[in-house]
Design a protein around this motif. Structure first.
Motif, short mmCIF file in Angstrom:
data_model
loop_
_atom_site.label_atom_id
_atom_site.label_comp_id
_atom_site.label_asym_id
_atom_site.label_seq_id
_atom_site.Cartn_x
_atom_site.Cartn_y
_atom_site.Cartn_z
N UNK A 42 4.97 16.06 15.24
CA UNK A 42 4.01 15.02 14.88
C UNK A 42 3.28 15.44 13.61
N UNK A 43 3.47 14.65 12.55
CA UNK A 43 2.90 14.98 11.24
C UNK A 43 1.52 14.38 11.03
N UNK A 44 1.03 13.60 12.00
CA UNK A 44 -0.29 13.02 11.86
C UNK A 44 -0.31 11.83 10.92
N UNK A 45 -1.32 11.77 10.06
CA UNK A 45 -1.46 10.65 9.13
C UNK A 45 -0.24 10.55 8.23
N UNK A 46 0.18 9.32 7.96
CA UNK A 46 1.54 9.14 7.45
C UNK A 46 1.68 8.17 6.29
N UNK A 47 0.58 7.67 5.73
CA UNK A 47 0.71 6.62 4.72
C UNK A 47 1.16 7.19 3.37
N UNK A 48 1.88 6.35 2.65
CA UNK A 48 2.41 6.73 1.34
C UNK A 48 1.90 5.72 0.30
N UNK A 58 20.12 2.89 8.79
CA UNK A 58 20.24 1.99 9.94
C UNK A 58 18.90 1.37 10.31
N UNK A 59 18.97 0.22 10.96
CA UNK A 59 17.76 -0.45 11.42
C UNK A 59 17.08 0.39 12.49
N UNK A 60 15.75 0.35 12.51
CA UNK A 60 14.99 1.13 13.49
C UNK A 60 14.65 0.28 14.70
N UNK A 61 14.45 0.92 15.87
CA UNK A 61 14.06 0.18 17.08
C UNK A 61 12.67 -0.44 16.92
N UNK A 62 12.31 -1.38 17.78
CA UNK A 62 10.96 -1.97 17.74
C UNK A 62 9.90 -0.88 17.90
N UNK A 63 8.82 -1.01 17.16
CA UNK A 63 7.75 -0.02 17.24
C UNK A 63 7.89 1.11 16.23
N UNK A 64 8.98 1.08 15.44
CA UNK A 64 9.19 2.10 14.42
C UNK A 64 9.39 1.43 13.07
N UNK A 65 9.04 2.14 12.01
CA UNK A 65 9.22 1.64 10.66
C UNK A 65 9.41 2.82 9.72
N UNK A 66 9.79 2.53 8.51
CA UNK A 66 10.10 3.61 7.57
C UNK A 66 8.91 4.03 6.70
N UNK A 67 7.95 3.16 6.53
CA UNK A 67 6.79 3.54 5.72
C UNK A 67 5.61 2.64 6.05
N UNK A 68 4.44 3.09 5.68
CA UNK A 68 3.22 2.31 5.83
C UNK A 68 2.28 2.72 4.70
N UNK A 69 1.59 1.77 4.12
CA UNK A 69 0.64 2.07 3.05
C UNK A 69 -0.72 2.39 3.64
N UNK A 70 -1.58 2.98 2.84
CA UNK A 70 -2.93 3.30 3.31
C UNK A 70 -3.68 2.03 3.69
N UNK A 71 -3.48 0.95 2.92
CA UNK A 71 -4.17 -0.31 3.21
C UNK A 71 -3.72 -0.87 4.56
#
Length: 367
Positions: free
Chosen positions: A307-313, A72-85
């Motif tokens: 809270x898992x802290x740093x989260x980039x994949x 499902x789509x996430x609310x504003x301010x949330x996302x499923x992934x983020x890269x280190x860059x």
């Protein structure tokens, strides 16, 4: 295998195999049209393999529920992934001002400024304070930084380096239980004899636990950012009467009582935050087992989120496998305020402690 001789059989004599005809000679003996067909098939197979290697590798939905096309789509301010860059570009600057002392009153000023789009420091990730060593490591101040959403590490000098992250990895009970990776891990433990492991909150024996962490990270990374001074600040903050901050050191023991993995973290109200950890490298994926069992223990104990802290994949793909959702800074701080409780005088219940048998965590989620 070079340099190793094949041992003789029980009879004492080394057996030799009859000579085989060279493969090249056998191929050359084939008719020309057959050889041409074989070459064509080999070339096609090689081209297909090369094309596949150039394509980006997709994460299997069997190990990462967030990659499902039906998610499902996430609310504003949330996302499923983020890269280190992306993570580094979001907050590339460091803030340090001699006029901002290491005091409780400084913390909300910096948080509010970091959330303002026109403050000039909204692109800052790290926030350092000027002060004496005693002021920088003062337990109440140290705990208030954590309670306010700062992830504190140490710099190369060993001084505290508070980070207000641009993105946070968040795990709720729903996303944890929705992860196929977690369900598969728990099911495998059940098939392998009911899970021999036990989780123990060993914060009362912090010095022994820290020495194991120190040895692991010095050997693997040549340094350990969670220094002895850092641990001392955590212990003193956790012992302060009326302060909403608790140190946790969750060790995983095997069936013989040997510690094979450990996790250092803290809780504020009903929020648990991971800091660092270690595990034995035995090929049994003990680190993943410890985290999955810890997730079950946390949510069965009533925690609102982890809270898992740093989260980039892909650097931290294991957090994605656990089921994390990425929260942008403002969204995370709003969630944290909702569940962390007052810093002084409220929300200080110790929801994690004692020990739990792994087999008692294998049943489906729910308290």
């Amino acid at each position: 295998m070079s340099g190793l001789a094949t041992p003789p059989p029980p009879g004492g004599k080394t057996q030799t195999s009859p000579p085989r005809p060279p493969v090249v000679a056998a191929f050359d003996a084939l008719p020309e049209h057959v050889r041409a067909s074989i070459r064509a098939k080999q070339a096609a197979k090689k081209a297909k393999k090369a094309k596949k290697a150039k394509q980006p590798r997709a994460t299997s939905p069997k190990t990462n529920a967030d990659k499902s096309k039906d998610a499902p789509a996430l609310p504003p301010g949330q996302r499923r992934s983020v890269t280190a860059a992306e993570y580094m570009r979001a907050a590339p600057h460091r803030f340090k001002d001699r006029q901002i002392p290491p005091a409780l009153s400084s913390v909300p000023l910096l948080v509010n400024a970091a959330l303002s789009p026109d403050s000039g420091i909204e692109k800052c990730g790290y926030f350092q304070f000027y002060g004496s060593e005693a002021e920088l490591w003062e337990p109440a101040f140290f705990a208030f930084l954590a309670h306010s959403g700062f992830f504190v590490i140490t710099d190369h000098k060993g001084e505290p380096l508070p980070e207000l992250q641009p993105f946070y990895g968040v795990l709720t009970e729903a996303t944890f239980e929705g992860s196929r990776f977690n369900r598969a891990c728990l099911a495998k433990l059940g098939r392998e004899g009911g899970c021999p492991y036990k989780l123990v909150d060993s914060a009362a024996d912090a010095d022994r636990c820290w020495r194991a962490l120190e040895d692991y990270h010095v050997e693997k990374h040549e340094c350990n950012w969670l220094t002895r001074k850092y641990l001392a600040a955590m212990e003193k903050a956790s012992e302060k009467r009326g302060v909403n901050y608790r140190l946790h050191i969750v060790e995983m023991q095997d069936g013989d009582g040997k510690v094979v993995a450990a996790e250092f973290g803290f809780s504020c109200g009903s929020v648990y935050t991971s800091l660092s950890g270690w595990c034995e490298r035995t090929g049994d994926r003990l680190g993943e087992v410890q985290l999955v069992l810890l997730g079950r223990w946390l949510f069965k104990s009533g925690y609102a989120f982890w809270s898992l802290g740093h989260c980039y994949v892909p650097e931290m793909q294991y957090k994605q496998n656990l089921g994390q959702v990425i929260y942008e800074r403002a969204a995370f701080l709003e969630l944290l305020e909702k569940h962390s409780g007052k810093f002084v005088g409220g929300g200080m219940e110790r929801k994690l402690g004692g020990e739990v048998q792994g087999r008692d965590l294998l049943a489906a989620g729910g308290r």
